[in-house]
Design a protein around this motif. Sequence first.
Motif, short mmCIF file in Angstrom:
data_model
loop_
_atom_site.label_atom_id
_atom_site.label_comp_id
_atom_site.label_asym_id
_atom_site.label_seq_id
_atom_site.Cartn_x
_atom_site.Cartn_y
_atom_site.Cartn_z
N MET A 69 0.96 -1.26 0.00
CA MET A 69 -0.05 0.05 -0.01
C MET A 69 0.91 1.26 0.00
N ASN A 70 2.03 1.15 0.70
CA ASN A 70 2.52 2.53 0.98
C ASN A 70 3.70 2.62 -0.33
N LEU A 71 4.08 1.55 -1.06
CA LEU A 71 4.81 1.66 -2.11
C LEU A 71 3.94 2.40 -3.10
N MET A 72 2.67 1.79 -3.38
CA MET A 72 1.62 2.19 -4.33
C MET A 72 1.34 3.76 -4.09
N GLN A 73 1.24 4.09 -2.88
CA GLN A 73 0.84 5.56 -2.52
C GLN A 73 1.94 6.43 -2.83
N ASN A 74 3.34 6.01 -2.63
CA ASN A 74 4.58 6.80 -2.77
C ASN A 74 4.68 6.86 -4.47
N PHE A 75 4.37 5.71 -5.06
CA PHE A 75 4.26 5.84 -6.68
C PHE A 75 3.50 6.88 -7.05
N ALA A 76 2.18 7.03 -6.33
CA ALA A 76 1.19 7.93 -6.84
C ALA A 76 1.77 9.37 -6.33
N TRP A 77 2.63 9.49 -5.58
CA TRP A 77 3.03 10.88 -5.17
C TRP A 77 4.33 11.06 -5.96
N GLY A 78 4.98 10.00 -6.52
CA GLY A 78 6.01 10.06 -7.62
C GLY A 78 5.55 10.75 -8.87
N CYS A 79 4.29 10.22 -9.21
CA CYS A 79 3.62 10.87 -10.28
C CYS A 79 3.15 12.12 -10.18
N TRP A 120 -5.47 8.13 -1.38
CA TRP A 120 -6.76 7.71 -0.59
C TRP A 120 -7.68 6.71 -1.31
N LEU A 121 -7.57 6.67 -2.63
CA LEU A 121 -8.27 5.35 -3.25
C LEU A 121 -7.42 4.34 -3.25
N ILE A 122 -6.13 4.10 -3.24
CA ILE A 122 -5.21 3.17 -2.89
C ILE A 122 -5.43 2.56 -1.54
N ALA A 123 -5.64 3.69 -0.50
CA ALA A 123 -5.96 3.15 0.72
C ALA A 123 -7.14 2.38 0.93
N MET A 124 -8.09 2.87 0.12
CA MET A 124 -9.59 2.29 0.01
C MET A 124 -9.34 0.76 -0.42
N VAL A 125 -8.52 0.60 -1.38
CA VAL A 125 -8.54 -0.61 -2.17
C VAL A 125 -7.90 -1.85 -1.14
N PHE A 126 -6.84 -1.29 -0.32
CA PHE A 126 -6.17 -2.34 0.68
C PHE A 126 -7.13 -2.55 1.77
N GLN A 127 -8.11 -1.72 2.14
CA GLN A 127 -8.95 -2.17 3.28
C GLN A 127 -10.11 -3.22 2.90
N ASP A 128 -10.45 -3.86 3.96
CA ASP A 128 -11.54 -4.88 3.72
C ASP A 128 -12.84 -4.40 3.09
N THR A 139 -16.27 0.31 2.40
CA THR A 139 -17.57 0.91 2.04
C THR A 139 -17.95 2.01 3.36
N LYS A 140 -17.54 1.47 4.60
CA LYS A 140 -17.90 2.23 5.98
C LYS A 140 -16.95 3.71 5.84
#
Length: 361
Positions: free
Chosen positions: A42-52, A96-104, A109-110
Amino acid sequence: MSQRVRSWLLYWGIWMFLGVYMSTMDQVMYPKMHFIGTTLPMNLMQNFAWGCAGLGILALARRWPLEHFALAELKNWTIHLFGSVIIALIGLWMVWLIAMVFQDPIESTKSTNDPEHGYFHFFKEYFHINLLLMWAVLGAFHGIRIFERYRRREVEAAKLESQLATAQTQALQMQLQPHFLFNTLNSIAALIHSDSNAADRMVSRLADLLRMTLDSGTHQQISLRQEMAFTNAYLGIEGIRFQDRLTVIKDVPDDCLDAVVPAFLLQPLVENAIKHGVADMSTPSKVEIHARHEEQWLTLEVIDNGRGVNGNRKSGIGTQNTAARLQLMYKDRHTFTLLSLPGQGTKATVQIPWSVESGGK
């Protein structure tokens, strides 16, 4: 590997490092999360997003660079201010979207419907930190840009200084050669009527000497072997002029002959020794040439046993020229002394850094 490839690897390497670092922080804060399966990716993908998002900041920086803190660049500063805010908002939304993907699914939804866990809560918690992150990218870009410009100017200044020193050295060398030629022609003129055969031999030696000078071209530095050959040719001319009155002693070891020296270094010193140590005396005189390799230095000495004068004698064209050329070529990494004492002759000493020609010892 090209500089461009290295720059890209460094850029993304920094973002991935930050991803690993932040994943350890999250793991400490949320120990129940699975590190390999959730926290790290999750953090690697989030930092990839920040890199973009950072690429957007870099695009703005290249299009509207910040050069000065001045009203003339108010437009650029305004573009960067609003542009960085917009890019930070977009980047934060992707994170935020990436964080949502990695949640149950239930938790996701909550979090989407609950104001306390939705995007706006995420925005309030992380926006200012991530805006500072975008500004850090902007600052790093301009810092590197300023450093590279400064380095280019340093290189250009060094090249200009080198070219100036080369031009000055060549000008001094061109000044020295006519001076030597003038003195030699005077010697020939003095012999034409008194000893025409000697004058004829001197002209022949002068032709050989001038040929050697032309062969050396505009090289600022040559081997001591070449310099000694040139000096020996000059001494051959003076030997005809003074005959038995001049004795030359040369102590130049073979291991010094490959050493690199300024072209036309010894001749003006030898000429100075003959002028003040032989020409001014009616008795037999002696000129000595010594060379020594002393650790990282090459030491050259020209000694005569003439009358000498009080103090140091550097007023002639040859010695002044030599001092100027040594200063241009070696700065403070050399010594040049000309010590003359009444009745004891003169000793010229030059000490320069030791270096040899390619293929030498």
